[in-house]
Design an enzyme around this catalytic site. Structure first.
Site, PDB file in Angstrom:
ATOM      1  N   LYS D 158       0.833  -1.208   0.000  1.00 23.06           N
ATOM      2  CA  LYS D 158       0.000   0.000   0.000  1.00 23.06           C
ATOM      3  C   LYS D 158       0.864   1.254   0.000  1.00 23.06           C
ATOM      4  O   LYS D 158       1.745   1.397   0.859  1.00 23.06           O
ATOM      5  CB  LYS D 158      -0.882   0.030   1.260  1.00 23.06           C
ATOM      6  CG  LYS D 158      -2.008  -0.995   1.278  1.00 23.06           C
ATOM      7  CD  LYS D 158      -2.806  -0.843   2.581  1.00 23.06           C
ATOM      8  CE  LYS D 158      -4.030  -1.748   2.597  1.00 23.06           C
ATOM      9  NZ  LYS D 158      -4.719  -1.694   3.906  1.00 23.06           N
ATOM     10  N   GLY D 165      -8.132   3.065  -4.532  1.00 22.80           N
ATOM     11  CA  GLY D 165      -7.673   1.839  -5.207  1.00 22.80           C
ATOM     12  C   GLY D 165      -6.330   2.026  -5.906  1.00 22.80           C
ATOM     13  O   GLY D 165      -5.716   1.057  -6.341  1.00 22.80           O
ATOM     14  N   LYS D 201      -0.159  -7.689   5.909  1.00 20.27           N
ATOM     15  CA  LYS D 201      -0.601  -9.039   5.572  1.00 20.27           C
ATOM     16  C   LYS D 201      -1.981  -8.978   4.938  1.00 20.27           C
ATOM     17  O   LYS D 201      -2.857  -8.237   5.376  1.00 20.27           O
ATOM     18  CB  LYS D 201      -0.646  -9.911   6.832  1.00 20.27           C
ATOM     19  CG  LYS D 201      -0.975 -11.372   6.488  1.00 20.27           C
ATOM     20  CD  LYS D 201      -0.692 -12.326   7.626  1.00 20.27           C
ATOM     21  CE  LYS D 201      -1.081 -13.730   7.223  1.00 20.27           C
ATOM     22  NZ  LYS D 201      -0.238 -14.215   6.083  1.00 20.27           N
ATOM     23  N   HIS D 208     -15.838 -12.140   9.204  1.00 17.88           N
ATOM     24  CA  HIS D 208     -16.019 -11.191  10.302  1.00 17.88           C
ATOM     25  C   HIS D 208     -16.598 -11.971  11.485  1.00 17.88           C
ATOM     26  O   HIS D 208     -17.760 -12.369  11.467  1.00 17.88           O
ATOM     27  CB  HIS D 208     -16.974 -10.083   9.855  1.00 17.88           C
ATOM     28  CG  HIS D 208     -17.305  -9.099  10.945  1.00 17.88           C
ATOM     29  ND1 HIS D 208     -17.121  -7.747  10.791  1.00 17.88           N
ATOM     30  CD2 HIS D 208     -17.795  -9.270  12.201  1.00 17.88           C
ATOM     31  CE1 HIS D 208     -17.503  -7.134  11.905  1.00 17.88           C
ATOM     32  NE2 HIS D 208     -17.923  -8.038  12.776  1.00 17.88           N
ATOM     33  N   LYS D 237     -23.955  -5.121   7.989  1.00 20.28           N
ATOM     34  CA  LYS D 237     -24.318  -6.511   8.206  1.00 20.28           C
ATOM     35  C   LYS D 237     -25.768  -6.747   7.780  1.00 20.28           C
ATOM     36  O   LYS D 237     -26.630  -5.895   7.998  1.00 20.28           O
ATOM     37  CB  LYS D 237     -24.154  -6.855   9.696  1.00 20.28           C
ATOM     38  CG  LYS D 237     -22.696  -6.757  10.151  1.00 20.28           C
ATOM     39  CD  LYS D 237     -22.558  -6.663  11.667  1.00 20.28           C
ATOM     40  CE  LYS D 237     -21.117  -6.379  12.049  1.00 20.28           C
ATOM     41  NZ  LYS D 237     -20.980  -5.975  13.465  1.00 20.28           N
ATOM     42  N   GLU D 289     -11.291  -4.262  15.796  1.00 22.95           N
ATOM     43  CA  GLU D 289     -11.618  -3.155  16.694  1.00 22.95           C
ATOM     44  C   GLU D 289     -12.516  -3.654  17.810  1.00 22.95           C
ATOM     45  O   GLU D 289     -13.016  -4.779  17.771  1.00 22.95           O
ATOM     46  CB  GLU D 289     -12.316  -2.023  15.931  1.00 22.95           C
ATOM     47  CG  GLU D 289     -13.632  -2.430  15.300  1.00 22.95           C
ATOM     48  CD  GLU D 289     -14.390  -1.242  14.700  1.00 22.95           C
ATOM     49  OE1 GLU D 289     -14.219  -0.123  15.216  1.00 22.95           O
ATOM     50  OE2 GLU D 289     -15.155  -1.448  13.755  1.00 22.95           O
ATOM     51  N   ARG D 293     -20.058  -1.028  23.410  1.00 20.94           N
ATOM     52  CA  ARG D 293     -21.507  -0.829  23.575  1.00 20.94           C
ATOM     53  C   ARG D 293     -22.214  -2.133  23.200  1.00 20.94           C
ATOM     54  O   ARG D 293     -21.571  -3.088  22.778  1.00 20.94           O
ATOM     55  CB  ARG D 293     -21.976   0.273  22.634  1.00 20.94           C
ATOM     56  CG  ARG D 293     -21.439   0.026  21.209  1.00 20.94           C
ATOM     57  CD  ARG D 293     -22.226   0.653  20.129  1.00 20.94           C
ATOM     58  NE  ARG D 293     -21.553   0.554  18.842  1.00 20.94           N
ATOM     59  CZ  ARG D 293     -21.695  -0.440  17.968  1.00 20.94           C
ATOM     60  NH1 ARG D 293     -22.489  -1.462  18.263  1.00 20.94           N
ATOM     61  NH2 ARG D 293     -21.055  -0.444  16.813  1.00 20.94           N
ATOM     62  N   VAL D 296     -26.164  -4.340  17.504  1.00 20.31           N
ATOM     63  CA  VAL D 296     -27.464  -4.641  16.892  1.00 20.31           C
ATOM     64  C   VAL D 296     -27.773  -6.137  17.007  1.00 20.31           C
ATOM     65  O   VAL D 296     -28.866  -6.543  17.388  1.00 20.31           O
ATOM     66  CB  VAL D 296     -27.469  -4.229  15.396  1.00 20.31           C
ATOM     67  CG1 VAL D 296     -28.756  -4.697  14.718  1.00 20.31           C
ATOM     68  CG2 VAL D 296     -27.287  -2.740  15.235  1.00 20.31           C
ATOM     69  N   ARG D 339     -31.607  -8.563   9.535  1.00 19.75           N
ATOM     70  CA  ARG D 339     -31.965  -7.161   9.753  1.00 19.75           C
ATOM     71  C   ARG D 339     -32.919  -6.754   8.645  1.00 19.75           C
ATOM     72  O   ARG D 339     -32.540  -6.706   7.481  1.00 19.75           O
ATOM     73  CB  ARG D 339     -30.727  -6.276   9.684  1.00 19.75           C
ATOM     74  CG  ARG D 339     -29.671  -6.603  10.691  1.00 19.75           C
ATOM     75  CD  ARG D 339     -28.609  -5.525  10.652  1.00 19.75           C
ATOM     76  NE  ARG D 339     -27.510  -5.853  11.557  1.00 19.75           N
ATOM     77  CZ  ARG D 339     -26.566  -5.001  11.895  1.00 19.75           C
ATOM     78  NH1 ARG D 339     -26.585  -3.774  11.403  1.00 19.75           N
ATOM     79  NH2 ARG D 339     -25.601  -5.362  12.723  1.00 19.75           N
TER      80      ARG D 339
END
Lengths: 452, 171, 171, 452
Positions: D158, D165, D201, D208, D237, D289, D293, D296, D339
């Protein structure tokens, strides 16, 4: 597995079975009377057949019409639900003769357990206790006292000719036995010209506890614990829970073992329920009867055991074994069910059919609603008044009660009267919260309220 | 606050709110669902409850089977959402409907080689056999309950019928 | 079969179903919910969807808190089912509403010993302080955005107000 | 325990919290914007306060108005839900300074985990793997290759100045590394006048996976297993499940241990979620991360674990320990959540606010619907498009999928477009049924459909 199951019932249980079929990948066929065209069970089935006018005896109680509906739709099995033809041995035989699988036990077993005396004898023969008493009439008070001593006090002295409360006297101890016997006998003599009496053990403040059983063609016999159905009014259950707040693990084991002995002895198949009376001290239990079908209150067992009884019924009838996860089942948490009836609880529970202007059902965590109705649906006057089952499930009885209270408060039904306000009273009552109620509780409570 | 708003709208007219409250109370007491009053240039319409017919219609139009599984093709129960075929076509023959008193399979003749019991235009008399409905291997003869002339045969040979389905029209 | 029945009713009139389908398609395209057409002795009314206003009204009238726990008595949120007090009463003073721009506690004077900022009948000018709303220990002065005459003071001293609550009426 | 909790949120999560409060016997206060007056969370709260007009920045994002609402209603705690102010450290501080308990971790912890670099450094310091790479830019291709060998192929090259991109090239192996490095560097030089590159990497076909954690003031730190949230479109999601069909018991244990190390190291309190990327082989995981809290998708964990995260949050904030039954929790069965968004899945998922003419939600066994909407409700245009969560729970993943399919087919919403038909496609897709999907699956699927 079957390819098409006809559901020979109506209302919430029909929808429950249709949903189970859909999840099993089996097509479902609804039958309905002209009065039930708008029921959600008709809308959500894969196919539907009108079998007659509103009154049950012209539709849901007509084996010929149901079988004809199965024939023209190519159904290979019939689920009878509860009530109607579900415990009709003749109907099970007709299904057999038409090569349609009846989802339930054999006609023979239905007949055996449907006859009170045979059922009682079967229980006794297999070491399942029944309310003890004299073998028929006793000669006199002396003979009666002997029996009473054997079965243990208190006892009920009943005239064979008695009825309407006449010729019936309880005897709490030896001292009062003779006078009570004579009173009963004399009253019966005077009223019915027949003073013959028999003796039966009196179960004080009894609880209605029932065991859920399952048996398949592969040698699996199991019970899925008990339900407490003591909260009833005139033999109509109002609130049920699983597990019972009364039963100790030790009594549960004894009752479970007795239940398994009984179903093994009659080579039972499919789902069934064995009903017992349990005394107030929760030390003894007495066989009442066996229901050879699914019960209204089966969901409380489903929630706690994490299983699905309707699907197991269908699997067993199709010759499959009980599911693996059910064989190794462990109870978790507590479940309570309220039967929401279209009745006015403040006007002697008179039925309240009519159009539902607004239907807002509770939701969220641990709340299950089984119902065939919706906003705009009209409750027909032909059938029993149950319009929904509200089931809550939680980690403990305390939380389940709080949840039921919350759910009942969210439930909003306009246009017809329902039992909800009465169930709110019960759920809030210290006796219910403490788990201290027997089958006479509702009657006592209503009497007290009336006196106020 | 919507209740406020809706009352605001009302208050822009010259209607006496107290009068309306009285009417609403009367409606409650007598279980009325609609109240309409016209007088000179005044037109008051009060309607209570939901538009149930509309809700029912919407719910009835739920796709049978959720549109998920391939819908089984049977001729027994018409797809509830679809417009029905016969009977209500604008050019439907006049006459009184003879509907099926049972569930089963409809036959117009006693056996494949026999002639039909009746045809359109035939005059029938009370007690005359009109068709057979087979249910549980039993051939049930359906007989006329009145005399008249057959104007329509509503069901095809060998088709399943449910209770209440129109079989014939007779005039 | 209800769809049949409803079409039966239609077929007794001389209405062309194709025309109706066209109208329904137009309604779909333009998002219309109601179509009414009157001409000589012909009256066609098409309505789509449920009577939403009615449903909303019913749902709004749900008892706050389900009527279970003793309802906490606050003056903040009016019970949703009850008819609102002020504003729309037939004899409500005329004038434009000055509504609360924030949530807090309403005060008519800078301190208990001071006189009120304004009273009914006072003439006010743009920028003049009308009241104080206390929020998070901060006294926020609410100032007039136009001049006029105060016709009503809608809130009592020391009462909580929410966003949008009417504070005064000014003419 | 608190006496009154203000719910600083809207929609289904506000109602979820209000229901939890009611079951705990705690009063709840709803705040709402003018656009949300008809939301069911306003109707079912014990009290409600309008805090501003529709746009969030004038209502739900205004700490001053929310605190003022808490003050005038006498609330002693604020539950922030998810989104809005739930991860705003400043808001947590304001609550503290006003003596109102913020139901969540401390402002300090929110700040620590809210900063990507600090969070990543904290993870690394506690042996929680992060996607490895170079420390800043590498000198040249030779230096870069050294780093790539260390972290293992494949890698992403990168450019620091890159974007859109450009200046980004994957290298799958050593052979192509040099040419790809030069391509990335040259492109960045040409486009951005800066050819500096760093190495990271590359996790191929990543999943996820997130872990639910809880910690109280009494020394209890626990995780409640994982949720698989790989079914997403543009980082949103769409469907979540618990447990993940990908994760082995061994990996689950390793990830759970890492999660506990992390929350212990920062002295975490209350509920939180740690998000990881897991490679396609399910052998390695990388910290992404931490969300400080409720999420959902918390209900799928609730169903499988038989617990209630919102109640635990409130209990922990009130200084109580995590409930006994949660400390000894054992997973049972499988849960899936869809959802339900007011979006048109066949028109690039454009939002579809408007009035809901008909709302018929599915019911019966194992179906939970969390929603603030109903027939006649108007979806306002100001907020995110989620109008309901449909959660199913069953004894196995297979049954849960059948149930979700059944429930989605029952769900009837008229008046607005929803994502339901798209979710039906996914639930029916062999990849989903096989549990074979990564975070790029939806995009790939949509591209393929477009080509057809």
């Amino acid at each position: 597995m079957f390819s098409r199951v006809l559901v020979a019932n109506r209302g919430e249980i029909a929808l429950r079975i249709i949903r189970a079929c859909r999840e099993l990948g089996v097509e479902s066929i609804a039958v309905y009377s002209e009065a039930d065209i708008d029921s959600m069970h008709v809308q959500l089935a894969d196919d539907s057949v009108c079998i007659g006018p509103g009154p049950s005896k012209e539709s849901y109680l007509r084996p010929d019409r149901i079988i004809a509906a199965a024939e023209i739709t190519g159904a290979d099995a019939i689920h009878p639900g509860y009530g109607f033809l579900s415990e009709n041995a003749r109907f099970a035989e007709i299904c057999d003769s038409c090569n349609i699988k009846f989802i339930g036990p054999s006609a023979e077993v239905i007949r055996t357990m449907g006859d009170k005396n045979t059922a009682r004898a079967t229980a006794t023969a297999n070491g399942v206790p029944v309310t003890p008493g004299s073998d028929g009439i006793v000669a006199d008070a002396v003979d009666g006292l002997k029996v009473a001593r054997e079965v243990g006090f208190p006892v009920m002295i009943k005239a064979t000719a008695g009825g309407g409360g006449r010729g019936m006297r309880p005897a709490m101890n030896e001292n009062e036995f003779k006078s009570q016997f004579q009173a009963a006998s004399k009253e019966a003599e005077a009223c019915f010209n027949n003073g013959d009496c028999y003796i039966e053990k009196l179960v004080l403040e009894p609880h209605h506890i029932e065991f859920q059983v399952l048996a398949d063609d592969h040698g699996n016999y199991l019970h899925l614990g008990e339900r407490d159905c003591s909260m009833q009014r005139r033999n109509q259950k109002i609130i049920e829970e699983c597990p019972s707040p009364l039963i100790s693990p030790e009594l549960r084991e004894r009752m479970g073992e007795a239940s398994l002995r009984l179903i093994k002895s009659i080579d039972y198949r499919n789902a069934g329920t064995i009903e017992y009376l349990v005394n107030a001290e929760a030390t003894d239990f007495y066989f009442m009867e066996m229901n050879t079908r699914i019960q209204v209150e089966h969901p409380v067992t489903e929630e706690v055991m994490g299983c699905e009884l309707i699907k197991e019924q269908i699997r067993i009838a199709a010759g499959e074994p009980v599911s693996e996860h059910v064989l190794g089942v462990e109870p978790r948490g507590h479940a309570i069910e309220c039967r929401i009836n279209a009745e006015d609880p403040y006007n002697n529970f008179t039925p309240s059919p009519g159009t539902i202007d607004l239907w807002y059902a509770p939701g969220g965590k641990g709340v299950r609603v089984d119902t065939h109705v919706y906003s705009g649906y009209t409750v027909p006057p032909y059938y029993d008044s149950m319009i929904a089952k509200l089931i809550v499930y939680a980690s403990s009885r305390e939380v389940a009660i709080a949840r039921m209270k919350r759910a009942l408060s969210e439930f909003t039904i306009r246009g017809i009267k329902t039992t909800i306000p009465f169930q709110q009273e019960i759920i809030d009552h210290p006796d219910f919260i403490a788990g201290k109620y027997d089958i006479a509780w509702v009657e006592k409570y209503l009497k007290e309220k009336e006196l106020e | 606050m919507p209740p406020e708003q809706s009352l605001n709208n009302l208050s822009t007219t010259s209607v006496d709110l107290t009068e309306i409250r009285k009417i609403m109370k009367l409606m409650d007491e007598h279980g009325l669902s609609q109240f309409q009053f016209e007088k000179e240039d005044f037109n008051l319409k009060l309607k209570k409850g939901t538009d149930l017919e509309e809700i029912q219609k919407l719910l009835r139009s739920l796709p049978s089977g959720g549109g998920q599984a391939p819908a089984p093709v049977t001729t027994v129960a018409p797809a509830l959402g679809a417009p029905p075929a016969a009977v209500s076509e604008p050019d439907a023959p006049a006459g009184e409907e003879i509907s099926s008193p049972m569930v089963g399979t409809f036959y117009r003749k006693p056996s494949p080689d026999d002639p039909d019991f009746i045809n359109v235009g035939d005059t029938i008399s009370e007690g005359q056999t009109l068709c057979i409905i087979e249910a549980m291997k039993v051939m049930n003869e359906i007989k006329a309950e009145r005399s008249g002339t057959i104007t329509q045969i509503c069901v095809d040979e060998g088709t399943p019928v449910q209770y209440g389905d129109a079989l014939f029209r007779v005039q």
